[in-house]
Write a protein that holds these residues in place. Structure first.
Motif, short mmCIF file in Angstrom:
data_model
loop_
_atom_site.label_atom_id
_atom_site.label_comp_id
_atom_site.label_asym_id
_atom_site.label_seq_id
_atom_site.Cartn_x
_atom_site.Cartn_y
_atom_site.Cartn_z
N CYS A 100 0.85 -1.18 0.00
CA CYS A 100 0.00 0.00 0.00
C CYS A 100 0.89 1.24 0.00
O CYS A 100 1.66 1.46 0.94
CB CYS A 100 -0.92 0.01 1.22
N VAL A 101 0.80 2.02 -1.06
CA VAL A 101 1.56 3.25 -1.20
C VAL A 101 0.71 4.38 -0.62
O VAL A 101 -0.41 4.63 -1.07
CB VAL A 101 1.91 3.52 -2.67
N VAL A 102 1.26 5.02 0.42
CA VAL A 102 0.52 5.95 1.25
C VAL A 102 1.01 7.38 1.01
O VAL A 102 2.22 7.62 1.01
CB VAL A 102 0.73 5.57 2.74
N PRO A 103 0.11 8.34 0.85
CA PRO A 103 0.55 9.73 0.70
C PRO A 103 1.00 10.30 2.04
O PRO A 103 0.56 9.86 3.09
CB PRO A 103 -0.71 10.44 0.20
N ALA A 104 1.88 11.29 1.96
CA ALA A 104 2.34 11.95 3.18
C ALA A 104 2.86 13.34 2.84
O ALA A 104 3.41 13.56 1.77
CB ALA A 104 3.45 11.14 3.84
N LEU A 105 2.68 14.23 3.78
CA LEU A 105 3.30 15.55 3.67
C LEU A 105 4.71 15.50 4.24
O LEU A 105 5.62 16.15 3.75
CB LEU A 105 2.47 16.60 4.40
N CYS A 106 4.88 14.71 5.30
CA CYS A 106 6.20 14.50 5.91
C CYS A 106 6.14 13.24 6.74
O CYS A 106 5.07 12.66 6.95
CB CYS A 106 6.60 15.70 6.78
N CYS A 107 7.31 12.82 7.20
CA CYS A 107 7.39 11.67 8.09
C CYS A 107 8.69 11.76 8.88
O CYS A 107 9.51 12.64 8.63
CB CYS A 107 7.30 10.36 7.33
#
Length: 184
Positions: free
Chosen positions: A118-125
């Motif tokens: 599952c490829v998950v969107p993110a603004l940061c991590c």
């Protein structure tokens, strides 16, 4: 800085990113993901369909079709949960909720998530796999029960020393950025 402030800052930063630079970073991230063992060994790719400001997933989707993988993209439900549906081409997508491309055909729901990523969107991590998304909790709701590999796409300059997490947040297993891949 709280998550709301951080989101606003990161969205503004994304909006100011030079389009050529963004394209170059996006291609590097896509290339790293496509070479990753987790991708190469999976049968199904669950992925968000990117908006203009997000890390591009159209190249990933196209490559997954070429690599004979099944591709599924989400529909956001009224309760902000996600349901993934298989698609066979990008032409099967239409503008849906939140002005995001979604599948038109809702008859091919994914019910078996075995051997998928599952490829998950993110603004940061952060390097521990905590991520900041868009604040609705859609992916966290889905990932709570998802047992496959959770992969976050993020620009390397948006990997922070630490990200505040709540009890409802779900960590990702792998971070793919323009400089490296990190398993958390």
């Amino acid at each position: 800085m709280n998550k709301t402030q951080l989101r606003a800052q990161l969205l503004q930063k994304r909006a100011l990113l030079d389009k050529r630079k963004k394209r170059s970073l996006d291609l590097e991230i896509q290339s790293r993901l496509l070479l990753c063992d987790k991708y190469r060994n999976c049968d199904t790719v669950l992925t968000y369909v990117s908006t203009d400001s997000e890390i591009d997933t159209f190249g990933l989707i196209t490559a997954a079709f070429a690599n004979k993988k099944r591709v599924a993209v989400p529909v956001t439900n009224d309760d902000y949960s996600l349901t993934f549906y298989y698609i066979n081409s990008l032409e099967e997508l239409k503008i849906g909720r939140f002005k995001i491309l979604e599948p038109q055909d809702l008859s091919k729901e994914v019910v078996d998530f075995s051997n998928s990523i599952c490829v998950v969107p993110a603004l940061c991590c952060d390097l521990s796999g905590n991520r900041v998304g868009y604040g609705k909790g859609c992916y966290d709701r889905f990932l709570k029960a998802y047992t496959g590999e959770k992969i976050c796409l993020v620009y390397s300059d948006n990997i922070l020393p630490s990200v505040d997490s709540d009890k409802t947040d779900v960590k990702v297993d792998t971070i793919v950025c323009d400089s490296y891949i990190k398993h958390t």
